[in-house]
Design an enzyme around this catalytic site. Structure first.
Site, short mmCIF file in Angstrom:
data_model
loop_
_atom_site.label_atom_id
_atom_site.label_comp_id
_atom_site.label_asym_id
_atom_site.label_seq_id
_atom_site.Cartn_x
_atom_site.Cartn_y
_atom_site.Cartn_z
CB CYS A 173 -2.68 11.19 -27.80
SG CYS A 173 -2.77 9.53 -27.14
CG ASN B 208 -5.25 8.52 -23.59
OD1 ASN B 208 -5.85 9.00 -24.56
ND2 ASN B 208 -3.93 8.45 -23.53
CG HIS C 91 -4.28 13.77 -25.01
ND1 HIS C 91 -5.34 13.00 -25.40
CD2 HIS C 91 -3.27 12.91 -24.70
CE1 HIS C 91 -5.00 11.72 -25.33
NE2 HIS C 91 -3.76 11.64 -24.90
O1 UT7 Z 1 -1.65 9.54 -24.48
C1 UT7 Z 1 -0.58 8.85 -25.04
C2 UT7 Z 1 0.67 9.20 -24.38
N1 UT7 Z 1 0.79 8.41 -23.16
C3 UT7 Z 1 0.97 9.04 -22.02
O2 UT7 Z 1 0.95 10.24 -21.94
C4 UT7 Z 1 1.26 8.17 -20.81
C5 UT7 Z 1 2.41 8.74 -20.06
N2 UT7 Z 1 2.79 7.91 -18.90
C6 UT7 Z 1 2.04 7.85 -17.79
O3 UT7 Z 1 0.96 8.43 -17.72
C7 UT7 Z 1 2.60 7.09 -16.61
O4 UT7 Z 1 3.94 6.78 -16.86
C8 UT7 Z 1 1.81 5.78 -16.29
C9 UT7 Z 1 0.44 6.14 -15.74
C10 UT7 Z 1 1.70 4.92 -17.52
C11 UT7 Z 1 2.56 5.02 -15.21
O5 UT7 Z 1 2.73 5.83 -14.05
P1 UT7 Z 1 4.16 6.00 -13.39
O6 UT7 Z 1 3.97 6.87 -12.22
O7 UT7 Z 1 5.13 6.50 -14.44
O8 UT7 Z 1 4.52 4.55 -12.94
P2 UT7 Z 1 5.81 3.68 -13.31
O9 UT7 Z 1 5.73 3.18 -14.70
O10 UT7 Z 1 7.04 4.42 -12.88
O11 UT7 Z 1 5.63 2.45 -12.34
C12 UT7 Z 1 5.76 2.59 -10.91
C13 UT7 Z 1 5.39 1.28 -10.27
C14 UT7 Z 1 6.08 0.07 -10.89
O12 UT7 Z 1 6.35 -0.85 -9.88
P3 UT7 Z 1 7.81 -0.97 -9.24
O13 UT7 Z 1 8.73 -1.32 -10.38
O14 UT7 Z 1 8.10 0.37 -8.64
O15 UT7 Z 1 7.65 -2.06 -8.24
C15 UT7 Z 1 5.03 -0.49 -11.81
O16 UT7 Z 1 5.19 -1.88 -12.03
O17 UT7 Z 1 3.99 1.06 -10.43
C16 UT7 Z 1 3.78 -0.23 -11.02
N3 UT7 Z 1 2.58 -0.18 -11.83
C17 UT7 Z 1 1.36 -0.41 -11.30
N4 UT7 Z 1 0.95 -0.72 -10.06
C18 UT7 Z 1 -0.38 -0.88 -9.88
C19 UT7 Z 1 2.46 0.10 -13.15
N5 UT7 Z 1 1.18 0.06 -13.51
C20 UT7 Z 1 0.47 -0.26 -12.38
C21 UT7 Z 1 -0.90 -0.44 -12.12
N6 UT7 Z 1 -1.26 -0.74 -10.85
N7 UT7 Z 1 -1.85 -0.30 -13.06
#
Ligand code: UT7
Length: 335
Positions: free
Chosen positions: A117, A287, A257
């Site tokens: 990225c 992204n 980004h």
């Molecule tokens: O550009 C390249 C570099 N990449 C990035 O900068 C990405 C950085 N990371 C992020 O943007 C975020 O971590 C994500 C958007 C990928 C995820 O958001 P988050 O707020 O960190 O969510 P999380 O991984 O902590 O997950 C929270 C909950 C989980 O469920 P439980 O375990 O709390 O029951 C996940 O399973 O949300 C769940 N979850 C979803 N639910 C609905 C994860 N993805 C989804 C989804 N829809 N698409």
């Protein structure tokens, strides 16, 4: 007195494919919702490149073709083309070479840069060195990714984030104080374990077994990446401001980004910038990896003014991250 040659952006362009993959459509593919995706990332829809055997080059070619047309540049005049991508058409040759050949840029120096990225800002800083030394007069930098080619559309943690797209800029020498003034770029290979595509390289060539285990798709530990990104992108922006004596009111635009709106908001807050001075198009494209920053410049070109101070900032796989400070050279659209 002869002033230093700097590399100024003298034109921008972008290309996104027609197909729009909405949050609603994704909600029918995996267990997710528009509400979750919007509140956690800011994304509403993303573009997907359809069509058999169409690689990243198909989008890069369109973006560069438009750029050459807009800037009235004859392909024969281009000295160099750098392509930032993690989804090259082939492992080799470079996608930059395929784009160059398709557009009649023959025997130029062209190669790919792989910094995920952060690819576009790494490529821009690299290209600028060739302009600043006086070696080259017209350099094209294109950022492109066809993320849909390496995303598992049954994995809700990654498939909602990424999209396809390309953006390109033309760099030319400037001696009036415009162009790239500073940059601070970083890599930290210990980040590999949190964000990578395991299979398909020389360490793990694709086998039936790792294919069945989906190792040819992007693997991301979202929270770990988020924590690193939110701190480091904000910090590097602040450092570039500090060492150039820039206060919040001196920065006309943050061009971040587009990975997650929450990461962008954190950087803007650290810099003291209100949201109207932050370029944002994540809601439309998601992204697009190396495509996000030039696509922002393209979308906001009309609002840009000669002399505007821009901070371009990115964070991505590697880990890689950094910020560039540049002074914009022209008013509004170049047509
Ligand atoms: O550009 C390249 C570099 N990449 C990035 O900068 C990405 C950085 N990371 C992020 O943007 C975020 O971590 C994500 C958007 C990928 C995820 O958001 P988050 O707020 O960190 O969510 P999380 O991984 O902590 O997950 C929270 C909950 C989980 O469920 P439980 O375990 O709390 O029951 C996940 O399973 O949300 C769940 N979850 C979803 N639910 C609905 C994860 N993805 C989804 C989804 N829809 N698409």
């Amino acid at each position: 007195m002869i002033s230093k040659i700097r590399a100024a952006i003298t034109g921008v362009s972008g290309y996104v494919p027609d197909y729009i993959l909405t949050n609603e459509e994704l909600s029918q593919m995996v267990d997710t919702s528009d509400e979750w995706i919007t509140s956690r990332t800011g994304i509403k829809e993303r573009r997907i490149l359809k069509g058999k055997n169409k690689g990243a080059s198909a989008m890069a070619i369109e973006a560069v073709k438009k750029l050459l047309h807009k800037t009235g540049t004859d392909p024969q005049e281009v000295d160099m083309l750098l392509c930032a991508t993690v989804t090259p058409d082939y492992t080799f040759p470079a996608t930059a070479n395929i784009v160059s050949a398709a557009l009649g840029l023959r025997q130029v120096l062209s190669y790919d840069i792989n910094a995920a990225c952060s690819g576009f800002i790494f490529a821009l800083a690299t290209a600028a060195q060739f302009v600043e030394t006086g070696a080259y007069k017209k350099v094209v930098v294109v950022g492109v990714d066809k993320m849909s080619s390496i995303i598992d559309y049954s994995d809700r943690t990654t498939c909602v984030i990424f999209g396809d797209g390309a953006g390109a800029v033309l760099l030319e020498p400037d001696q009036e104080g415009y162009g790239l003034l500073d940059f601070k770029l970083h890599s930290d290979g210990t980040g590999c374990k949190y964000l990578h595509k395991k299979a398909g390289g020389s360490a793990f060539p694709v086998t039936i077994r790792n294919f069945l285990e989906n190792q040819h798709y992007v693997y991301q530990e979202g929270q770990a990446v988020f924590k690193f990104a939110v701190v480091n992108m904000a910090e590097v922006c602040y450092e570039v401001m500090q060492r150039n004596g820039l206060k919040a009111e001196d920065v006309h635009w943050l061009v971040p980004h587009q990975a997650n709106k929450r990461i962008i908001d954190a950087a803007a807050e650290r810099m003291g910038l209100p949201e109207e001075r932050v370029m944002l198009n994540i809601q439309k494209y998601g992204n697009t990896t190396a495509g996000t920053i030039p696509l922002c410049l393209n979308d906001y070109e009309q609002a840009l003014r000669r002399g505007d101070n821009l901070i371009l900032a990115a964070f991505g796989g590697g880990f890689t991250w950094g910020a560039l400070y540049l002074k914009w050279k022209y008013d509004g659209h170049r047509s």
